[in-house]
Design a protein around this motif. Structure first.
Motif: not given
Lengths: 263, 263
Positions: A79, A127, A51, A56, A31, A28, A54
């Motif tokens: 993202v 994300c 985190e 992707y 990010c 993160c 999460k």
DNA sequence: CGATTCCTTGAGACAGCTCAATTTCGGTGG
DNA sequence: CCACCGAAATTGAGCTGTCTCAAGGAATCG
């Protein structure tokens, strides 16, 4: 706005399984949207909890992310890439109601089913947070809820500004407004580009622009040609547009010109 | 949407001081919007703190509540009456971007200046909270922030639904959509009205409807006449409309008819 | 380098706008 | 209760901006 005689049979539904799951592990802290997304105000501890839940998910350009009525098991931040939010009527008329850019939030806490189609326009990386854990976390994390409220109110303002465009502006003003919005965003990202004109790279087809503006793709094409003839814009390929004089573009939007882009 | 040749000089600005301050002291517990407004989820203790900073303010029909750009020292809930949120372009073109009904929230925490004109359409009573104390209270009261988030997301959905109306619907569908929205609300309030048709009492002039729908008042009038000729609606005076068969009205909106109003 | 998709441009049609009278409504004072 | 007034609504006639339908032309990709 006449109703089309026949429903265009564009009901091809590319398999949602066509998505590519790239295993990008990003901290993160590194990010790119860290400071603008829903997590912007979270401290280190809160970030750590996010985190944990999460993951992707990536979508190729043109792929659907969700269809209206679908249950989405997650909410997410964009993202990378551009996605659209749109509504389609039974006879095929379509209206885009939102543009999702990096840092924008997808989905609604507290509602499983999306009322809209969400489509990746360029390659998109999300994300994602599974809905339930995210909702639980939100209840405990005021920073998260606060930020989401702020982002939602911004989107509401954007939607209302767009209502003026849709309801009251001419075709030329609509095109100029769309370009101005994208230009404004580019300008904040690359402030240097002000002299010499700034280049807009907008990933939308003419049809997508038409769906955004409540026009037909022919009218979009004609108005873009007209703006080109009048020297307001310069086409560099069909998707890339250079704006020699931003004021001239803004003057075409119909808005008060004191938008503060150039002091 | 052609741009008008001349800016209509409707710049009369009735003195905002024309407002009538009625000293209605209502206990939150007895408040008609208690369970739907921003305070809906507050417990007794939270309500007490809100009660400390609240005050009522009333506006006569037709009076401005705020002009675009004004600093509003307060946020508020609509207790009684109807107000509109609208934007006006330099040349006088106007677009309503929201309808404020009882329990709706006015103003934005974190922003002093309204970007919109807010106008009382009927006599309106607001339950006001001074901005600063309200923001402070919100930071300490998750129930308040949660509820506001939910309400904002609902408004965002409404705005997006309206974007479809503005961008893609015909004049007739637009009128039908407006009537359907009001009808739907009336229906939830008085469920009994389903058989025998339901009466819509909408406090908007033809011009206000036009500004809402992105039409001219003449087109609004013509389409209402057409719907009357076709038996979809019955006029009872100019502002009161009876809908003999709601399905018939819904069929005219262009939406999928399975809106679930009638099972 | 063919196929496909996207874009441009033209000609004609039509939905909704403009301009211009009337007519109806809602209130107000006689 | 009625006559009157201004505001709001209706209706008509013609205009125009955008849509529809159609034909090529350019870009993109295997």
């Amino acid at each position: 706005m006449p109703r089309p005689a026949i429903a265009p049979p564009k009901l091809s539904r590319p398999a949602p399984e066509g998505r590519v799951l790239r295993n990008v592990e990003v901290d993160c802290v590194d990010c790119p949207i860290r400071h603008r997304a829903v997590c912007a105000r979270c401290d280190a501890a809160e970030l750590a909890r996010l985190e944990e839940i999460k993951y992707y998910r990536s979508y190729e350009a043109g792929r659907p992310i969700a269809f209206a009525g679908d249950e989405m098991g997650f909410v997410a931040s964009v993202v990378r890439g551009v996605a659209t939010i749109s509504q389609t009527m039974a006879d095929g008329r379509k209206q885009m109601v939102g543009l999702l850019l990096p840092s924008d939030f997808v989905g609604r806490p507290g509602r499983a089913a999306t009322p809209y189609d969400v489509t990746a326009v360029s390659d998109v990386t999300l994300c994602c947070f599974r809905r339930k854990p995210f909702e639980a976390l939100m209840a405990q994390t005021p920073h998260l809820a606060e930020r989401l409220l702020d982002m939602s109110l911004d989107e509401l303002d954007a939607a209302r500004e767009w209502m003026l465009v849709l309801g009251r502006k001419t075709a030329r003003e609509k095109i100029a407004s769309l370009l101005a919005i994208v230009a404004r965003r580019e300008a904040t990202l690359s402030l240097a580009a002000l002299r010499g004109g700034l280049a807009i790279d907008l990933p939308l087809t003419r049809e997508a622009m038409a769906d955004y503006l409540g026009l037909t793709l022919e009218t979009v094409s004609r108005q873009i040609s007209a703006l080109r003839r009048d020297g307001i814009i310069v086409l560099e390929g069909t998707r890339r547009i250079r704006v020699p004089d931003i004021r001239a573009l803004l003057a075409e939007t119909g808005d008060d010109m004191d938008g503060g882009l150039v002091a």
